[in-house]
Write an enzyme that holds these catalytic residues in place. Structure first.
Site, short mmCIF file in Angstrom:
data_model
loop_
_atom_site.label_atom_id
_atom_site.label_comp_id
_atom_site.label_asym_id
_atom_site.label_seq_id
_atom_site.Cartn_x
_atom_site.Cartn_y
_atom_site.Cartn_z
N HIS A 25 23.53 -19.13 6.15
CA HIS A 25 22.39 -18.22 6.37
C HIS A 25 21.07 -18.99 6.45
CE1 HIS A 25 24.20 -14.17 5.86
NE2 HIS A 25 25.12 -14.84 5.18
N GLU A 33 18.27 -17.90 7.49
CA GLU A 33 17.13 -17.01 7.17
C GLU A 33 16.87 -16.94 5.67
OE1 GLU A 33 20.12 -16.04 7.82
OE2 GLU A 33 20.64 -14.21 6.74
N CYS A 82 26.69 -15.55 10.21
CA CYS A 82 27.70 -15.02 9.30
C CYS A 82 28.53 -13.92 9.98
CB CYS A 82 27.04 -14.55 8.00
SG CYS A 82 28.22 -14.32 6.66
#
Lengths: 152, 246
Positions: free
Chosen positions: B203, B205, B95
């Site tokens: 994202h 994660e 990002c």
């Protein structure tokens, strides 16, 4: 000495101006944003221009305009606003912090003013339309602003 | 005892995804260290296998997202990240980290600008893996989902032909299945020529576990595993690439 630079975006099309307002208008106006930097400095003008191009301009997605002339034409009006003197401008502080870290920049910045410009396009019903943009965009507590009508 | 590879996460003022990214990296086997940019030195990367630029809003996205982070990084450590890559190191930008890697010139030339919608977008997206050999994507299926959360994620290039070339060459390793934010060629992630530098807007994660998915019955179907999310497989791919090249 003072130099003025205005940065506009190449790829961001004009958006619906009603997105900026709490109370939509019927005129079908559109808008674009630019950012204007007024730099008061002593030293080498070319070094200032180099600093602006390297720090404030994205060569791929943005365009660079030097001087007083508005970057965009044919707007019904534009609102220019920025932080009041004395108000904490974090963007300005971030830029100046970076500038202070440059070894031998070739110039000294005495003052930096960052102004946002909202160019509004289309046929506004009357000059009072711009008041609605000022009301909804600018924060009286921290901003000062001006409106330039008929930038055609 | 087997030595675990070290990943350094660079933290700028406004970076806010470093903790969960570090957790994801540790889950697949990395040792992690979060280094604030104020403490970063050229020597900080000695013995490090991976540098991660996590998501967030570095320097408040002032001027342009990733710009001040790029300038300050260069001011602090010059070309150290380029040398790190040239010496076999891996770099991942997620990002805002992708925006910073792009600004640093570590990825094919491009810029991440305001979404075509003019709005911050926060939702799940479907992605197509365009480069099966990417060290970051080997364990992922051809199509998978990740969440996105960005206002400036529209990848543009100086000309549309450049983006097309990225897609044809595999530099555009990850694309959105559908039109999401106006990115040229629907590019969601880019890699450099070495394949060791990778940036993506979504994202990973935030999708380490199947339970993170919006569908409670979702299963990855990868390796018969049911509890892992797609993000796990991105980090697992990366870990295996790093350990096999060490």
């Amino acid at each position: 000495m003072q130099e003025i630079y205005e940065i506009s975006d190449r790829f961001i099309e004009a958006g619906d101006a009603n997105e900026l307002l709490y109370e939509p208008l019927k005129e079908g106006l559109t808008f674009r944003r630019t950012r204007r930097y007024e730099i008061d400095f002593d030293g080498d003008k070319k070094a200032v221009k180099k600093f602006v191009k390297e720090t404030l301009l994205d060569k791929i997605s943005q365009e660079f305009h030097k001087g007083e002339k508005p970057a965009l034409s044919d707007s019904a009006f534009f609102v220019e606003y920025g932080m009041k003197p004395g108000a904490l401008d974090l963007e300005k502080e971030a830029i100046l912090t970076y500038y202070r870290g440059i070894e031998e920049p070739g110039f000294t910045i005495n003052d930096l003013k960052i102004r946002q410009r909202i160019y509004v396009f289309g046929k506004a019903a009357d000059e009072k339309v711009s008041d609605k943009f000022v009301r909804d965009i600018c924060n009286r507590a921290i901003h000062n602003w001006s409106v330039i009508q008929g930038n055609v | 005892m087997e030595e675990r590879p070290c990943a350094v996460l660079l933290k700028f003022p406004g970076t806010n995804c470093d903790e969960e990214t570090a957790r994801a990296l540790e889950e697949v086997g990395f040792v992690t260290e979060v280094i604030p940019i104020s403490a970063l030195k050229a020597t900080s990367l000695v013995g490090v296998s991976l540098v991660v630029l996590p998501g967030g809003f570095s320097y408040g996205d002032y001027v342009q997202s990733g710009r001040l982070a790029k300038l300050v990084t260069e001011q602090k450590i010059g070309d150290t990240l380029k040398e790190f890559r040239d010496n076999g190191g891996y770099l991942l930008g997620i990002c805002n980290g992708f925006q910073i890697l792009t600004q640093l010139g570590l990825l094919p030339e491009g810029s991440l600008v305001e979404n075509a919608s003019g709005r911050y977008q926060c939702h799940w997206v479907k992605l197509d893996k365009q480069c099966a050999t990417s060290p970051f994507l080997t364990h992922l299926p051809d199509q998978f989902e990740f969440p996105i959360a960005h206002a400036e994620g529209r990848l543009v290039t100086a000309t549309p032909e450049e983006a097309k070339a990225y897609r044809e060459s595999g530099a555009a390793a990850l694309t959105y299945t559908d039109e999401v934010n106006g990115s040229f060629e629907q590019i969601a992630g880019l890699q450099d020529e070495s394949g060791r530098v990778f940036g993506l807007m979504p994202h990973p994660e935030r999708f380490m576990n199947a339970a993170d998915h919006y569908d409670p019955d979702w299963q990855s179907g990868v390796d018969g595993e049911t509890s892992r999310g797609s993000g796990y497989y991105l980090f697992r791919s990366l870990f295996e690439s790093v350990t096999s090249s060490n």
